[in-house]
Design an enzyme around this catalytic site. Structure first.
Site, short mmCIF file in Angstrom:
data_model
loop_
_atom_site.label_atom_id
_atom_site.label_comp_id
_atom_site.label_asym_id
_atom_site.label_seq_id
_atom_site.Cartn_x
_atom_site.Cartn_y
_atom_site.Cartn_z
N TYR A 196 0.88 -1.17 0.00
CA TYR A 196 0.00 0.00 0.00
C TYR A 196 0.91 1.21 0.00
CZ TYR A 196 -4.44 -2.31 0.79
OH TYR A 196 -5.58 -3.05 0.62
N ASP A 219 -6.01 -0.98 -6.62
CA ASP A 219 -7.47 -0.92 -6.68
C ASP A 219 -8.09 -0.41 -5.39
OD1 ASP A 219 -7.03 -3.01 -4.97
OD2 ASP A 219 -8.02 -4.55 -6.19
N HIS A 278 -9.80 -7.52 -5.47
CA HIS A 278 -9.54 -7.38 -4.04
C HIS A 278 -10.51 -8.26 -3.23
CE1 HIS A 278 -7.30 -4.25 -1.50
NE2 HIS A 278 -7.88 -5.02 -0.58
#
Ligand code: PPY
Length: 497
Positions: free
Chosen positions: A237, A265, A357
């Site tokens: 991230y 995403d 995800h």
């Protein structure tokens, strides 16, 4: 530096002066109370005392270092003043223990759905809500399963399949399965050893683990638990503060991580209502909702609460920067369209993960499996195929070796499994993960023989009929095992009259 007695900490037990202890260190969090993404209420519950137990499973190990100015780090607790509190065993604890004792023996676990069914029963409600939840109406999480059922096999026969081999190479690393362990956050919500269960099982069985940015265990703990030379990938991230990201990425490379999977995403986290409802049940008396800097409301469940560090400004312009700070393979995780697949290829990435995800982000987005067909067709127009320098991975809803084989036939290099392994360790620890790998191995052996492929390279497009994959209407057989565990969404609860 002098040690701080617990009595001194206890004097700071209010909103006006709030100290807490985490891992034997004392912190002044008074000014941080309103900044805390999880709300001030939960911190105030531990004001003047030890918050370690509540803190640990849901915070990345360096959360305090990253968020609390150093002058608020008061010092170390004086161990002589700590009174060992015998933990109260609640009725809920007792019930959970009884359920753990009554789990089916591991050799009666026959497939990955079984782990999910056990996890659903033995996990604390909050953990189950966080792990199992998906966004909005949870259409996509279910579509991820359904898509596999719209692909049918076209098996070949009489091919002397006495010996079959499903081992492969993923991004230059040997893997005993065409499957890697995909990143899932907050492993300690499910088991005290968290992600280490995966690392140890992966080491024993030659499987590759992708380390999550938001693991409960620290990055170094995970790498230290790996065996020498064990290949590891890293999910990233991207932080609003790029220096933090740069340090993290370069540290990972130094420690031998082979590939960087940048999550693309999740510029904002999806609304996972099961997770959100769990929080509001906890704060039953209608906790005052406040906004933090990023605009995320503080009653929005575990995941939204800790996501404000993620940078929504991430763009294609950043890819050259990543290339400049690392020599690891760069993979974009969360690609859905041929347009973006081509952009990733042209940007010099080494691969993409076709992922939604786990259905936790944009609801009603298509499954990775369905997108695979269009994306492979587009990539074929652009360069060599298969392309040794550009891998296409798929994740989402994978529970069986037959699912994996379908993705490979349609052009995937390998497939990621996240929840399947997460539920395995949540219910049985490391042994559960090992059993999950063994089950997949058995399923590969059988399915490869039955479709007539002796090696992974013999799994070819002609072995599947994907003509119905793009059809979103029509009859899909009911997925009994999955549906048996799938928990329908709930609605808002009345307060006690
Ligand atoms: C997810 O929950 O889907 C994640 O990817 C992990 C996560 C957890 C908490 C904040 C942001 C992302």
């Amino acid at each position: 530096m002098s040690l701080i007695p617990t009595s001194a900490v206890a004097e700071h037990a209010s909103r006006d002066s709030c100290w807490i202890i985490v891992h034997s260190k004392v912190y002044d969090v008074t000014e941080f109370l309103d900044e805390h993404p999880g709300g001030s209420k939960i911190i105030l519950k531990y004001a003047g005392g030890d918050a370690t137990e509540a803190y640990e499973p849901i915070h990345p190990p360096n959360a305090i270092l990253d968020n609390l100015p150093i002058e608020k780090h008061i010092g170390a607790i004086d161990p002589n003043t700590v009174v060992k509190v015998v933990k109260q065993v609640t009725e809920a604890d007792k019930r959970r223990q009884a359920l753990m004792d009554a789990r089916p023996p591991l050799d009666e676990i026959l497939n990955l759905h079984d782990f999910e069914a056990v996890a659903k029963v033995v996990l604390p409600e909050k953990a189950w809500a966080y792990y199992s939840s998906a966004s909005d109406d949870e259409i996509t999480i279910r579509e991820n399963r359904a898509a596999f059922q719209r692909v049918w096999f076209r098996p070949r026969i009489l091919r002397d399949v006495s010996s079959v081999d499903w081992s492969t190479t993923i991004l230059g690393c040997k893997s005993s399965l065409p499957v890697y362990i995909s990143a899932t956050a907050l492993g300690k919500l499910g088991h005290p050893d968290g992600e280490l269960n995966l690392t140890r099982a992966a080491a024993k069985h030659g499987v590759i683990q992708m380390i999550p940015t938001l693991a409960s265990c620290s990055f170094d703990e995970i790498v230290d638990a790996a065996s020498p030379g064990q290949p590891l990938f890293l999910q990233l991230y991207v932080n609003r503060d790029r220096e933090i990201t740069k340090k993290y990425v370069q540290h990972a490379e130094k420690r031998g991580v082979k590939a960087l999977f940048i999550t693309v995403d999740a510029p904002q986290l999806g609304r996972r209502e099961k997770d959100m409802r769990m929080k509001s049940v906890d704060d039953s008396a209608g906790a005052k909702v406040q906004e933090n800097q990023s605009g995320v409301k503080k009653d929005q469940g575990v995941s939204r609460a800790i996501s404000s560090f993620i940078d929504p400004s991430l763009s294609w312009k950043d890819i050259p920067w990543f290339r400049s700070i690392t020599n690891m393979h760069i993979i974009l995780k969360g690609v859905s369209t041929p347009e973006d697949a081509i952009l990733a290829y042209e940007a010099g990435c080494q691969g993409i993960v076709l992922s939604n995800h786990g259905g936790r982000q944009l609801d009603t987005s298509r499954s990775g499996l369905e997108n695979l067909v269009d994306i492979v067709a587009a990539l074929k127009q652009r360069g060599p195929w298969p392309n040794p320098n550009f891998s296409v991975f798929v994740d989402g809803g994978v529970r069986r070796a037959s699912d994996v084989i379908k993705a490979l036939a349609l052009g995937a290099s390998a497939v990621g499994i996240g929840r399947g392994f997460l539920y395995a360790f949540s219910s049985y620890g490391q042994e559960g993960v090992e059993r999950a790998i063994e089950i997949l191995r058995d399923e590969f052996e059988m399915n490869m023989r039955l479709i007539g492929a002796r090696t992974i390279s013999e799994i070819v497009p002609d072995m599947v009929d994907a003509s119905a994959l793009h059809s979103h209407v029509g009859i899909t057989p009911s997925d009994n095992l999955y549906n048996g565990t799938y928990q329908p969404l709930g609605t808002a609860q009345f307060r006690q009259a």
